[in-house]
Design a protein around this motif. Structure first.
Motif, PDB file in Angstrom:
ATOM      1  N   GLY A  14       0.814  -1.210   0.000  1.00  0.00           N
ATOM      2  CA  GLY A  14       0.000   0.000   0.000  1.00  0.00           C
ATOM      3  C   GLY A  14       0.847   1.259   0.000  1.00  0.00           C
ATOM      4  N   LEU A  15       1.946   1.247   0.744  1.00  0.00           N
ATOM      5  CA  LEU A  15       2.842   2.405   0.758  1.00  0.00           C
ATOM      6  C   LEU A  15       3.496   2.597  -0.616  1.00  0.00           C
ATOM      7  N   ALA A  16       3.826   1.503  -1.294  1.00  0.00           N
ATOM      8  CA  ALA A  16       4.354   1.619  -2.660  1.00  0.00           C
ATOM      9  C   ALA A  16       3.310   2.227  -3.585  1.00  0.00           C
ATOM     10  N   CYS A  17       2.053   1.842  -3.415  1.00  0.00           N
ATOM     11  CA  CYS A  17       0.973   2.417  -4.230  1.00  0.00           C
ATOM     12  C   CYS A  17       0.857   3.924  -4.005  1.00  0.00           C
ATOM     13  N   ILE A  18       1.034   4.355  -2.759  1.00  0.00           N
ATOM     14  CA  ILE A  18       0.954   5.788  -2.456  1.00  0.00           C
ATOM     15  C   ILE A  18       2.095   6.538  -3.140  1.00  0.00           C
ATOM     16  N   ALA A  19       3.286   5.954  -3.150  1.00  0.00           N
ATOM     17  CA  ALA A  19       4.414   6.588  -3.845  1.00  0.00           C
ATOM     18  C   ALA A  19       4.101   6.788  -5.320  1.00  0.00           C
ATOM     19  N   THR A 116       9.258  -0.446  12.357  1.00  0.00           N
ATOM     20  CA  THR A 116       9.642  -0.677  10.959  1.00  0.00           C
ATOM     21  C   THR A 116       9.747   0.627  10.183  1.00  0.00           C
ATOM     22  N   TYR A 117      10.773   0.693   9.345  1.00  0.00           N
ATOM     23  CA  TYR A 117      10.905   1.756   8.351  1.00  0.00           C
ATOM     24  C   TYR A 117      10.640   1.147   6.976  1.00  0.00           C
ATOM     25  N   VAL A 118       9.896   1.852   6.135  1.00  0.00           N
ATOM     26  CA  VAL A 118       9.636   1.400   4.774  1.00  0.00           C
ATOM     27  C   VAL A 118      10.134   2.451   3.793  1.00  0.00           C
ATOM     28  N   VAL A 119      11.014   2.020   2.883  1.00  0.00           N
ATOM     29  CA  VAL A 119      11.510   2.871   1.804  1.00  0.00           C
ATOM     30  C   VAL A 119      10.643   2.586   0.585  1.00  0.00           C
ATOM     31  N   ALA A 120       9.771   3.533   0.236  1.00  0.00           N
ATOM     32  CA  ALA A 120       8.803   3.340  -0.839  1.00  0.00           C
ATOM     33  C   ALA A 120       9.281   4.068  -2.092  1.00  0.00           C
ATOM     34  N   VAL A 121       9.538   3.298  -3.145  1.00  0.00           N
ATOM     35  CA  VAL A 121      10.045   3.833  -4.408  1.00  0.00           C
ATOM     36  C   VAL A 121       8.914   3.844  -5.425  1.00  0.00           C
ATOM     37  N   ALA A 122       8.763   4.949  -6.154  1.00  0.00           N
ATOM     38  CA  ALA A 122       7.679   5.076  -7.125  1.00  0.00           C
ATOM     39  C   ALA A 122       7.936   4.231  -8.365  1.00  0.00           C
ATOM     40  N   ALA A 123       6.847   3.816  -9.002  1.00  0.00           N
ATOM     41  CA  ALA A 123       6.892   2.997 -10.210  1.00  0.00           C
ATOM     42  C   ALA A 123       7.253   3.834 -11.431  1.00  0.00           C
TER      43      ALA A 123
END
Length: 461
Positions: A14-19, A116-123
């Motif tokens: 979900g965090l990746a989707c937000i990115a 937890t830390y999440v590194v979210a990279v955009a598509a």
């Protein structure tokens, strides 16, 4: 607050989707960065205020989001980059984007509950020709991973022994590591590496790298780079959750990643369910993108939705397939997926932009619309539409709630929202232009890869 309805895998996705929201707009680099930051304020806590939109204090995530996604805080970024094209004209889109979120307690299925830390990279931004040419499709040349330096690198001949990544992947990692959090964002003035180095998370902690599409190749490569340079040692657990990614490199690189990031941390219990594994690239079987760049998989893309009954469409798709096969083979490397898990896609026959999607595809629009649905929508679900029931996603059951803003306060001044139909048309135009440049070449050579590196950028910092 109780546990969110999404499990840890789904929260990370979900965090990746937000990115990826960065790809839904047109504007200048600074406008796009603030728009993404404004959107993040709906989903995350402690997003610095975007003053031009009337915000005066750090955000509190919307009450519709936290019961689903969990209680996450923005701790770095967002940072993004608007590139310039070969004529030095700004692209007007977010070509790459990145942020870091943190949660005090993530319950890992089969494992412990950890901060937890999440590194979210955009598509891939479908409207970004730079993404397509310089990162996604730049696979005819490879870079030796053994001595890869993101500040200064160049392609070299494949020697058949060392691990190699595509030139596009190497460029993407260089861009991500060069991004600096802007002055009005979280942890301003720091790069991702500097931010991670400043943390003192302790052994009972986790960091997760995630991303979809292009970021499905970049996120595991970024994690491996930082891991091999001892920059993740302070975390007890380092994980990756890539989705829908093309192959970042060849077989030796895939083996190196697999050995460095096993699918299950020591002592954790394996979970049943197609999407429930860490350090594994999850991909929809009907998604064209993760079929790149392995030779056998590329041979399926022209007829992945059935053979077109239309001669022109069939010829166009066959030409596309020959082109990408030749491009991948030019490197001399055997492009290979990292450890992965397929997800069972289902053909779609209608969309908001297209009341009828012909299968097999009669037109290129049929093909690209199906591709778009399979590559984007099917992973997070499709809401019910008039005459069509909801389609459960392969990872999320349904998309995350959409931001709700006061009337007239959805878009920053100068920012334009891009519709899914516009994105589909843009994808189709870019593919057809790429094919045309190949078909009209006098000597039959491939269209040249964009060698423009990240030295000339409109970096938002």
């Amino acid at each position: 607050m109780g546990n969110p309805s999404l499990d840890a895998y789904q929260q990370v996705f979900g965090l990746a989707c937000i990115a990826n929201r960065a790809g839904g707009y047109n504007g200048t680099g600074s406008e796009l960065q603030l728009q993404l930051q404004y959107d993040l304020s709906f989903y995350l806590n402690n997003v610095p205020p975007v003053k031009v939109m009337g915000q005066t204090a750090p955000s509190v995530a919307d009450s519709s989001v936290t019961p689903i996604l969990g209680d996450w805080n923005l701790v770095w970024g967002p940072a993004l980059i608007e590139e310039t094209d070969q004529k030095e004209k700004p692209t007007g889109v977010a070509d790459n984007a990145l942020f870091v979120a943190q949660c005090d307690a993530v319950a890992y299925p089969g494992g412990p509950t950890l901060p937890t830390y999440v590194v979210a990279v955009a598509a891939t931004n479908p409207a970004s020709l730079y993404d397509w040419e310089t990162e996604d499709f730049s696979v005819a040349e490879v870079v030796n991973w053994t001595n890869y330096n993101p500040v200064l690198f160049k392609p070299s001949a494949y020697n058949g022994t060392d691990p190699y990544i595509s030139n596009g992947t190497a460029t993407g990692i260089k861009i991500l590591l060069s991004l600096t959090s802007p002055p009005t964002a979280a942890s301003p003035g720091t790069t991702l590496e500097e931010f991670i180095a400043s943390l003192q998370p302790g052994p009972q902690s986790a960091i997760v790298f995630c991303g979809h599409s292009l970021a499905g190749a970049l996120s595991p490569t970024l994690a491996l780079y930082l891991k091999q340079h001892n920059q993740l040692d302070a975390f007890g657990v380092s994980l990756v959750y890539p989705t829908a990614g093309p192959t970042p490199g060849e077989s030796a690189f895939a083996n190196l990643f697999n050995n460095t990031f096993p699918p299950l941390p020591e002592g954790w219990t394996a979970q049943s369910g197609d999407y429930k594994s860490w350090n594994t690239m999850h991909w929809n079987t009907l998604d064209v993108v993760p079929h790149a760049w392995h030779q056998t998989d590329l041979q399926q893309i022209a007829q992945i939705y059935g053979q077109s009954p239309n001669l022109l469409t069939r010829s166009t798709l066959n030409t596309l397939q020959r082109l990408v096969l030749k491009r991948a083979a030019t490197s001399g490397a055997n492009y290979t997926r990292i450890q992965n898990q397929s997800l069972p896609g289902t053909l779609q026959h209608a969309d908001q932009s297209s009341p009828t999607i012909n299968t097999p595809p009669k037109t290129m629009k049929d093909y690209i619309t199906q591709l778009f649905l399979q590559h984007v929508s099917l992973y997070s679900g499709i809401p019910a539409q008039p005459g069509s029931p909801a389609v459960q996603g392969l990872i999320l059951p349904q998309p995350l709630p959409q931001p709700v803003y006061p009337p007239g306060k959805a878009l920053l001044p100068g920012v334009k929202k891009v519709t899914s139909l516009e994105l589909i048309i843009r994808i189709m135009e870019q593919i057809l232009a790429w094919i045309a440049s190949y078909a009209t070449s006098l000597d039959g050579t491939l269209p040249k890869e964009n060698s423009k590196n990240s030295s000339n950028k409109s970096k938002i910092d």
